[in-house]
Design a protein around this motif. Structure first.
Motif, PDB file in Angstrom:
ATOM      1  N   GLY A 125     -11.896   2.671   3.392  1.00  0.00           N
ATOM      2  CA  GLY A 125     -11.036   2.858   4.428  1.00  0.00           C
ATOM      3  C   GLY A 125      -9.684   2.207   4.062  1.00  0.00           C
ATOM      4  O   GLY A 125      -8.471   2.509   4.335  1.00  0.00           O
ATOM      5  N   PHE A 126      -9.711   0.992   3.572  1.00  0.00           N
ATOM      6  CA  PHE A 126      -8.488   0.108   3.046  1.00  0.00           C
ATOM      7  C   PHE A 126      -7.670   0.862   1.938  1.00  0.00           C
ATOM      8  O   PHE A 126      -6.409   0.852   1.959  1.00  0.00           O
ATOM      9  CB  PHE A 126      -9.112  -1.441   2.731  1.00  0.00           C
ATOM     10  CG  PHE A 126      -9.548  -2.149   3.926  1.00  0.00           C
ATOM     11  CD1 PHE A 126      -9.085  -1.989   5.132  1.00  0.00           C
ATOM     12  CD2 PHE A 126     -10.367  -3.232   3.522  1.00  0.00           C
ATOM     13  CE1 PHE A 126      -9.757  -2.707   6.164  1.00  0.00           C
ATOM     14  CE2 PHE A 126     -10.862  -4.016   4.534  1.00  0.00           C
ATOM     15  CZ  PHE A 126     -10.334  -3.773   5.880  1.00  0.00           C
ATOM     16  N   SER A 127      -8.342   1.455   1.111  1.00  0.00           N
ATOM     17  CA  SER A 127      -7.941   2.170  -0.169  1.00  0.00           C
ATOM     18  C   SER A 127      -7.119   3.158   0.253  1.00  0.00           C
ATOM     19  O   SER A 127      -6.080   3.733  -0.388  1.00  0.00           O
ATOM     20  CB  SER A 127      -9.040   2.632  -1.233  1.00  0.00           C
ATOM     21  OG  SER A 127      -9.671   3.694  -0.829  1.00  0.00           O
ATOM     22  N   GLN A 128      -7.400   3.722   1.352  1.00  0.00           N
ATOM     23  CA  GLN A 128      -6.711   4.887   1.967  1.00  0.00           C
ATOM     24  C   GLN A 128      -5.174   4.432   2.555  1.00  0.00           C
ATOM     25  O   GLN A 128      -4.483   5.249   3.000  1.00  0.00           O
ATOM     26  CB  GLN A 128      -7.479   5.776   3.058  1.00  0.00           C
ATOM     27  CG  GLN A 128      -8.595   6.535   2.386  1.00  0.00           C
ATOM     28  CD  GLN A 128      -9.586   7.174   3.301  1.00  0.00           C
ATOM     29  OE1 GLN A 128      -9.101   7.700   4.381  1.00  0.00           O
ATOM     30  NE2 GLN A 128     -10.809   7.088   3.295  1.00  0.00           N
ATOM     31  N   LEU A 129      -5.142   3.263   2.595  1.00  0.00           N
ATOM     32  CA  LEU A 129      -3.971   2.527   2.974  1.00  0.00           C
ATOM     33  C   LEU A 129      -2.795   2.141   1.733  1.00  0.00           C
ATOM     34  O   LEU A 129      -1.986   2.396   1.489  1.00  0.00           O
ATOM     35  CB  LEU A 129      -4.086   1.411   4.025  1.00  0.00           C
ATOM     36  CG  LEU A 129      -4.746   1.639   5.350  1.00  0.00           C
ATOM     37  CD1 LEU A 129      -4.808   0.497   6.039  1.00  0.00           C
ATOM     38  CD2 LEU A 129      -3.682   2.503   6.018  1.00  0.00           C
ATOM     39  N   TRP A 130      -3.556   1.395   0.944  1.00  0.00           N
ATOM     40  CA  TRP A 130      -2.828   0.878  -0.178  1.00  0.00           C
ATOM     41  C   TRP A 130      -2.647   1.640  -1.360  1.00  0.00           C
ATOM     42  O   TRP A 130      -1.708   1.531  -2.054  1.00  0.00           O
ATOM     43  CB  TRP A 130      -3.461  -0.653  -0.646  1.00  0.00           C
ATOM     44  CG  TRP A 130      -4.750  -0.373  -1.401  1.00  0.00           C
ATOM     45  CD1 TRP A 130      -6.069  -0.815  -0.869  1.00  0.00           C
ATOM     46  CD2 TRP A 130      -5.005  -0.170  -2.735  1.00  0.00           C
ATOM     47  NE1 TRP A 130      -7.003  -0.455  -1.991  1.00  0.00           N
ATOM     48  CE2 TRP A 130      -6.609  -0.261  -2.811  1.00  0.00           C
ATOM     49  CE3 TRP A 130      -4.237   0.393  -3.677  1.00  0.00           C
ATOM     50  CZ2 TRP A 130      -7.144   0.223  -4.255  1.00  0.00           C
ATOM     51  CZ3 TRP A 130      -4.889   0.691  -5.059  1.00  0.00           C
ATOM     52  CH2 TRP A 130      -6.011   0.475  -5.492  1.00  0.00           C
ATOM     53  N   TYR A 131      -3.531   2.579  -1.660  1.00  0.00           N
ATOM     54  CA  TYR A 131      -3.424   3.430  -2.648  1.00  0.00           C
ATOM     55  C   TYR A 131      -2.301   4.425  -2.518  1.00  0.00           C
ATOM     56  O   TYR A 131      -1.219   4.443  -3.231  1.00  0.00           O
ATOM     57  CB  TYR A 131      -4.796   4.332  -3.266  1.00  0.00           C
ATOM     58  CG  TYR A 131      -4.697   5.039  -4.024  1.00  0.00           C
ATOM     59  CD1 TYR A 131      -4.529   4.628  -5.434  1.00  0.00           C
ATOM     60  CD2 TYR A 131      -4.367   6.499  -4.030  1.00  0.00           C
ATOM     61  CE1 TYR A 131      -4.476   5.328  -6.658  1.00  0.00           C
ATOM     62  CE2 TYR A 131      -4.066   7.185  -5.125  1.00  0.00           C
ATOM     63  CZ  TYR A 131      -4.183   6.807  -6.481  1.00  0.00           C
ATOM     64  OH  TYR A 131      -4.097   7.751  -7.338  1.00  0.00           O
ATOM     65  N   PRO A 132      -2.115   4.988  -1.480  1.00  0.00           N
ATOM     66  CA  PRO A 132      -0.823   6.010  -1.019  1.00  0.00           C
ATOM     67  C   PRO A 132       0.362   5.148  -0.989  1.00  0.00           C
ATOM     68  O   PRO A 132       1.384   5.670  -1.517  1.00  0.00           O
ATOM     69  CB  PRO A 132      -1.082   6.504   0.383  1.00  0.00           C
ATOM     70  CG  PRO A 132      -2.682   6.676   0.481  1.00  0.00           C
ATOM     71  CD  PRO A 132      -3.213   5.246  -0.202  1.00  0.00           C
ATOM     72  N   TYR A 133       0.348   3.934  -0.519  1.00  0.00           N
ATOM     73  CA  TYR A 133       1.446   3.021  -0.334  1.00  0.00           C
ATOM     74  C   TYR A 133       1.860   2.946  -1.900  1.00  0.00           C
ATOM     75  O   TYR A 133       3.334   2.978  -2.197  1.00  0.00           O
ATOM     76  CB  TYR A 133       0.985   1.692   0.153  1.00  0.00           C
ATOM     77  CG  TYR A 133       2.371   0.793   0.043  1.00  0.00           C
ATOM     78  CD1 TYR A 133       3.267   0.737   1.060  1.00  0.00           C
ATOM     79  CD2 TYR A 133       2.116  -0.364  -0.868  1.00  0.00           C
ATOM     80  CE1 TYR A 133       4.291  -0.187   1.058  1.00  0.00           C
ATOM     81  CE2 TYR A 133       3.338  -1.188  -0.892  1.00  0.00           C
ATOM     82  CZ  TYR A 133       4.442  -1.214  -0.169  1.00  0.00           C
ATOM     83  OH  TYR A 133       5.356  -2.089  -0.125  1.00  0.00           O
ATOM     84  N   ALA A 134       1.055   2.454  -2.747  1.00  0.00           N
ATOM     85  CA  ALA A 134       1.406   2.407  -4.300  1.00  0.00           C
ATOM     86  C   ALA A 134       1.913   3.354  -4.867  1.00  0.00           C
ATOM     87  O   ALA A 134       3.028   3.536  -5.595  1.00  0.00           O
ATOM     88  CB  ALA A 134       0.158   1.680  -5.099  1.00  0.00           C
TER      89      ALA A 134
END
Length: 260
Positions: A85-94
Motif C-alpha cells: 500500500g505504501f509503495s502505491q504512494l511513494w513509487y508514483p511520486y518518484a
C-alpha cells in the motif's frame, strides 16, 4: 565504501559523500547496491547528486522498474500488505519527479559489479544473483545464498535490498550486506548503515559503520501530503511501521541496538 538503499534520501547521501572525501575514498571506490530512488522526498535531486558524485551503483529493482516505465516498484511485497500500500504512494511520486536525464542515467547502471580485492573475487548484487527482488537476510538459509556464489564464481557477495546490515561466513565464503543509508535498520535509532573494505596486511577486512545525518530535515520534507507519514516517522524513530518482510528472527530483533 559500500552502501545501498539511498531511497531518495538526499541528506544521508550528502553526508556519506563528505565521509568518503574525509577518508580519501575516491568516487570510483564508492559502490551502491542499488535503489538510489525510494521512499523519501527528493528522488530527482538524489539521482543527480549521485550522478555528479561519480560513485558506482548497480541497478536495484526500483531503478529497473522506473527505467522500464513499470507500474510498480518490483519490491516483491505481498499484494495487499502495508508495504504494498505504501509503495502505491511513494513509487508514483518518484515517477512524477524524475527527469528524462535521470531515467537515462538509470539505464546505464549494470545489474552486477565484479572486482578483485585482497585476492578475493567480489560481486555486488541487489537481492540475489538470479532474482533482483529476493529478500536475503542473515537468518536466510545458506542454501538460498549458495547459488549466487556458484553463478558468479565469487568468494564474496556484497548484497542489498533487505534493508538490514549483516555479514555471514560459510567456510571461505562471505555474504556481506553493508546496510542502507535511506532508512534506519529497525533498531530504534535514526542512524543508518554502510561499510568500508580495508586490505591492510593484504587481507580482506571490512567494518560496518553508522551514519549520523540530518534526519529531521529528511522527515520534514517527507511530510508533503504525497508520501506515507509512517515512513517519515520511521526516519525519526528508527522503528519500522511493520515487519511484514522480515523472517521471525529479524522481526524479533526490532528495536534492539545492532552491534558488530
Amino acid at each position: 565504501m559500500l552502501f545501498g538503499g539511498v531511497y531518495s534520501n538526499l541528506q544521508a547521501l550528502e553526508q556519506l559523500k563528505s565521509i568518503a572525501e574525509s577518508e580519501n575514498i575516491p568516487p570510483e571506490n564508492c559502490i551502491c547496491t542499488g535503489d538510489i530512488v525510494g521512499y523519501c522526498a527528493q528522488p530527482e535531486e538524489t539521482v543527480q547528486f549521485f550522478k555528479n558524485w561519480n560513485a558506482q551503483s548497480i541497478a536495484g529493482n526500483v531503478e529497473i522498474q522506473l527505467r522500464e516505465g513499470a507500474e510498480d516498484c518490483g519490491c516483491d511485497f505481498r499484494k495487499g500488505s502495508r508495504c504494498d500500500g505504501f509503495s502505491q504512494l511513494w513509487y508514483p511520486y518518484a515517477q512524477s519527479k524524475l527527469s528524462k536525464n535521470s531515467l537515462e542515467f538509470m539505464a546505464t547502471l549494470p545489474d552486477h559489479i565484479t572486482f578483485e580485492y585482497a585476492d578475493k573475487k567480489v560481486t555486488v548484487i541487489h537481492g540475489s544473483f538470479e532474482n533482483t527482488s529476493e529478500f536475503i537476510f542473515k537468518s536466510t538459509p545458506w542454501e538460498r545464498k549458495q547459488p549466487s556464489f556458484k553463478a558468479t564464481k565469487s568468494d564474496v557477495i556484497i548484497a542489498g535490498h533487505c534493508g538490514l546490515p549483516f555479514y555471514q561466513f560459510n567456510d571461505d565464503y562471505l555474504w556481506l550486506n553493508p546496510g542502507v543509508i535511506g532508512m534506519p535498520a529497525n533498531d530504534g535509532t535514526p542512524n543508518v548503515w554502510y561499510a568500508i573494505l580495508d586490505d591492510a596486511n593484504e587481507t580482506f577486512n571490512f567494518k560496518h559503520h553508522q551514519l549520523d545525518y540530518n534526519h529531521k530535515l529528511t522527515s520534514k520534507l517527507m511530510q508533503n501530503g504525497f508520501l506515507p507519514e509512517e515512513y517519515a516517522r520511521t526516519i525519526i524513530t528508527g522503528i519500522w511501521d511493520n515487519t511484514e518482510i522480515l523472517p521471525a528472527v529479524e522481526s524479533g530483533l526490532q528495536g534492539f541496538v545492532i552491534n558488530f
